[in-house]
Design a protein around this motif. Structure first.
Motif, mmCIF file in Angstrom:
data_model
loop_
_atom_site.group_PDB
_atom_site.id
_atom_site.type_symbol
_atom_site.label_atom_id
_atom_site.label_comp_id
_atom_site.label_asym_id
_atom_site.label_seq_id
_atom_site.Cartn_x
_atom_site.Cartn_y
_atom_site.Cartn_z
ATOM 1 N N SER A 157 38.713 39.764 37.797
ATOM 2 C CA SER A 157 40.028 40.356 38.048
ATOM 3 C C SER A 157 40.818 39.540 39.051
ATOM 4 O O SER A 157 42.041 39.398 38.938
ATOM 5 C CB SER A 157 39.869 41.790 38.563
ATOM 6 O OG SER A 157 39.226 42.610 37.613
ATOM 7 N N SER A 158 40.130 39.002 40.058
ATOM 8 C CA SER A 158 40.813 38.238 41.102
ATOM 9 C C SER A 158 41.417 36.944 40.570
ATOM 10 O O SER A 158 42.321 36.378 41.182
ATOM 11 C CB SER A 158 39.844 37.924 42.244
ATOM 12 O OG SER A 158 38.886 36.954 41.853
ATOM 13 N N SER A 193 40.299 31.989 27.740
ATOM 14 C CA SER A 193 39.180 32.886 27.464
ATOM 15 C C SER A 193 39.010 34.036 28.450
ATOM 16 O O SER A 193 38.564 35.118 28.064
ATOM 17 C CB SER A 193 37.871 32.081 27.424
ATOM 18 O OG SER A 193 37.937 31.032 26.479
ATOM 19 N N ALA A 194 39.338 33.801 29.713
ATOM 20 C CA ALA A 194 39.043 34.794 30.752
ATOM 21 C C ALA A 194 39.658 36.174 30.514
ATOM 22 O O ALA A 194 38.983 37.192 30.728
ATOM 23 C CB ALA A 194 39.462 34.254 32.117
ATOM 24 N N LYS A 224 32.550 51.709 40.493
ATOM 25 C CA LYS A 224 33.705 52.601 40.324
ATOM 26 C C LYS A 224 35.001 51.905 40.710
ATOM 27 O O LYS A 224 36.008 52.015 40.022
ATOM 28 C CB LYS A 224 33.510 53.857 41.165
ATOM 29 C CG LYS A 224 32.295 54.685 40.783
ATOM 30 C CD LYS A 224 32.107 55.870 41.715
ATOM 31 C CE LYS A 224 30.864 56.674 41.371
ATOM 32 N NZ LYS A 224 30.663 57.821 42.315
ATOM 33 N N SER A 225 34.959 51.160 41.817
ATOM 34 C CA SER A 225 36.160 50.471 42.275
ATOM 35 C C SER A 225 36.542 49.327 41.330
ATOM 36 O O SER A 225 37.721 49.046 41.139
ATOM 37 C CB SER A 225 35.953 49.923 43.696
ATOM 38 O OG SER A 225 34.907 48.987 43.728
ATOM 39 N N ALA A 226 35.538 48.665 40.734
ATOM 40 C CA ALA A 226 35.831 47.576 39.792
ATOM 41 C C ALA A 226 36.545 48.105 38.562
ATOM 42 O O ALA A 226 37.478 47.479 38.048
ATOM 43 C CB ALA A 226 34.540 46.876 39.389
ATOM 44 N N LEU A 227 36.141 49.279 38.099
ATOM 45 C CA LEU A 227 36.799 49.865 36.933
ATOM 46 C C LEU A 227 38.235 50.245 37.259
ATOM 47 O O LEU A 227 39.138 50.074 36.450
ATOM 48 C CB LEU A 227 36.021 51.100 36.473
ATOM 49 C CG LEU A 227 34.697 50.838 35.756
ATOM 50 C CD1 LEU A 227 33.966 52.142 35.483
ATOM 51 C CD2 LEU A 227 34.929 50.076 34.455
ATOM 52 N N GLY A 228 38.451 50.725 38.466
ATOM 53 C CA GLY A 228 39.806 51.108 38.865
ATOM 54 C C GLY A 228 40.677 49.915 39.178
ATOM 55 O O GLY A 228 41.839 49.865 38.811
#
Length: 231
Positions: A157-158, A193-194, A224-228
């Motif tokens: 995500s970053s 691709s990312a 949980k935080s990664a999904l959000g």
């Protein structure tokens, strides 16, 4: 008198030539700036993705993210008794463990394995959702796998904010600045691709979290935080 006039003429010509060189140097610097090389006020360099250092950093982040993801996939597979899938993840991770810049071929192989494992884990989570009698799940290992996978998703995500600048790269300018051609090729692969890989990993993480929640397995806060954060 003639000598003095000639000297003045020569000095004036030298000044003109020097001015032309200075102008040319300024233009060259400006051209490099727009591709994130030199200076510090260009939009491309501000994102850090289109400069040589930025591309190298992006590649390192991508490799680190995949190592985390593959570690998580391997641990999740082992926790569910899928030793073959766990071995595939470990083998793919080995392609990134040598240091240096991985080739497009290596990245493609890693990406393909990662996508395949995502499908396998998602299907395994869905098939066990009904509580059918199968190999018992190692709860602690599953929770650890969730944590590692979530860290990889967060790293993916970053990177998203820097991917757009890669499409605006000027290869010749980057090569003149000393960029390794293999790094450029690998960066281009990552840009393409990312985003798709992140979507696939998000789906896998979501399925694994749902499975853990419904089976009384501890869900790490980072999952949980990664999904959000990635949505």
């Amino acid at each position: 008198m003639k000598k003095r006039a000639l000297l003045i003429s020569l000095l004036a010509s030298a000044g003109t030539v020097a001015g032309l060189f200075a102008s040319g140097a300024a233009n060259a610097q400006l051209n490099l700036k727009q591709f994130g090389i030199g200076g510090g006020d260009s939009a491309a360099e501000a994102s850090g993705a289109a400069s040589p250092g930025g591309l190298s950093q992006l590649l390192q982040t991508y490799v680190g993210a995949n190592q985390q993801v593959l570690s998580g996939q391997s641990t999740l597979a082992s926790a569910m008794g899928m030793s073959s899938a766990a071995g595939q993840a470990q083998q793919a991770a080995g392609l990134l463990a040598g240091g240096g810049t991985p080739s497009v071929s290596q990245l493609t192989q890693v990406g393909s394995t990662q996508q395949s494992l995502s499908q396998t884990l998602t299907q395994a989570s869905a098939s066990r959702a009904g509580g059918a009698a199968q190999t018992p799940v190692n709860r602690q290992a599953f929770s650890e796998g969730l944590s590692s996978l979530a860290k990889g998703v967060s790293q993916y995500s970053s990177m998203q904010s820097g991917l757009g600048s890669i499409g605006q790269m000027n290869p010749s300018s980057l090569l003149q600045a000393g960029m390794n051609p293999q790094t450029m090729q690998s960066a281009s692969y990552i840009a393409q691709s990312a985003p798709g890989q992140l979507q696939s990993l998000m789906s896998t993480l979501s399925s694994a979290v749902q499975f853990a929640s419904s089976h009384g397995i501890s869900v790490p806060s980072i999952a949980k935080s990664a999904l959000g954060g990635a949505q």
